[in-house]
Design an enzyme around this catalytic site. Structure first.
Site, PDB file in Angstrom:
ATOM      1  N   ASP A  47      -4.059  -2.723  -2.760  1.00 21.96           N
ATOM      2  CA  ASP A  47      -3.222  -3.909  -2.532  1.00 21.96           C
ATOM      3  C   ASP A  47      -2.153  -3.654  -1.476  1.00 21.96           C
ATOM      4  OD1 ASP A  47      -4.657  -5.294  -4.515  1.00 21.96           O
ATOM      5  OD2 ASP A  47      -3.402  -4.449  -6.086  1.00 21.96           O
ATOM      6  N   GLU A 150      -3.594  -9.834 -10.665  1.00 20.08           N
ATOM      7  CA  GLU A 150      -2.443  -9.233 -11.334  1.00 20.08           C
ATOM      8  C   GLU A 150      -1.417 -10.288 -11.737  1.00 20.08           C
ATOM      9  OE1 GLU A 150      -2.483  -4.972  -8.916  1.00 20.08           O
ATOM     10  OE2 GLU A 150      -1.303  -6.658  -8.169  1.00 20.08           O
TER      11      GLU A 150
END
Length: 250
Positions: A47, A150
């Site tokens: 990420d 997430e």
């Protein structure tokens, strides 16, 4: 090919267009107000790698600072942070947060003991404090690295990686992040290792969440997934709502 795979194939076919859209977003957010650049926390994971690569594409190497902030971190993450910097031309600096962590945790534990999760969240908040200090001094913005998967289940630390100024990847699932990462030239070692927030030894995202990213992404993309995984996902989504909305006020 099921709906999930069809969606990913469609994203793969249009990934270059999506990349340019996200690069334009970063430029608009930074250059529009006349700001100096961007600061990104580098974890050695996918990420932060994608986020940093997008920022370098948008702003150039000299206007992006990647910050590696170990606090008793595993060596593999440090190695991958450097591999990323070499691959995308990122200006990478290191701020060792071990001493700060060693000072703050015993001070708090004079009042009450802290478990591994709380200690891990404290590391995440020390990292965001560091990023904001650098951004404040430079006149830059802190760029968030949390993806859609997430965010949906609240798998970020409030006041830590869940806090930033802009987020160019918030609409991407973990599987889409992997596709974009390949397009951006993220090193293979980052693409293939188990996702981890590096908060304690042996910690991985999927082990902590209690389901796989495929279970989660299938639900987000198709509305269907393993029934037991869905129960857990829906539960985490519900109890983490406070992380996704502005602070309630009266």
């Amino acid at each position: 090919m099921d709906k999930f795979q069809e969606h990913l194939a469609h994203y793969q076919a249009h990934v270059k267009e999506d990349l340019e859209k996200r690069v334009a977003f970063i430029r608009e957010q930074i250059d529009g107000p006349g700001l100096g650049g961007a600061v990104v926390g580098i974890s050695g994971g996918i990420d932060s790698a994608v986020t940093a690569a997008l920022c370098v594409r948008a702003l150039g190497r000299e206007r992006v600072i990647g910050v590696w902030m170990p606090a008793y971190s595993q060596a593999v993450h440090a190695e991958d942070a450097q591999k990323l910097a070499d691959a995308i031309g990122l200006r990478l600096v290191t701020v060792d947060l071990g001493p700060a962590y060693d000072a703050i945790v015993p001070a708090i534990e004079k009042m009450l003991p802290l478990d591994d999760k709380t200690k891990g969240n404290t590391k995440a908040r020390l990292r965001m404090t560091t990023l904001y200090a650098i951004a404040n001094q430079k006149g830059y913005l802190v760029v968030d690295t949390c993806n859609r998967s997430e965010i949906h289940v609240g798998y970020m630390t409030k006041g830590g990686d869940g806090l930033a100024d802009i987020n160019p990847v918030a609409s991407l699932t973990k599987h889409e992040m992997r596709i974009l990462a390949r397009e951006l030239g993220v090193p293979e070692s980052i693409l293939t290792k188990a996702p981890s927030a590096d908060l304690w030894e042996g910690q991985t995202d999927e082990k902590e969440m209690g389901f796989s990213y495929e279970d989660l992404d299938r639900l987000l993309i198709t509305g269907e997934t393993d029934p037991e995984a869905k129960k857990r996902i829906d539960y985490l989504h519900r109890i983490s709502e406070h992380k996704r909305r502005p602070m309630p006020e009266i």
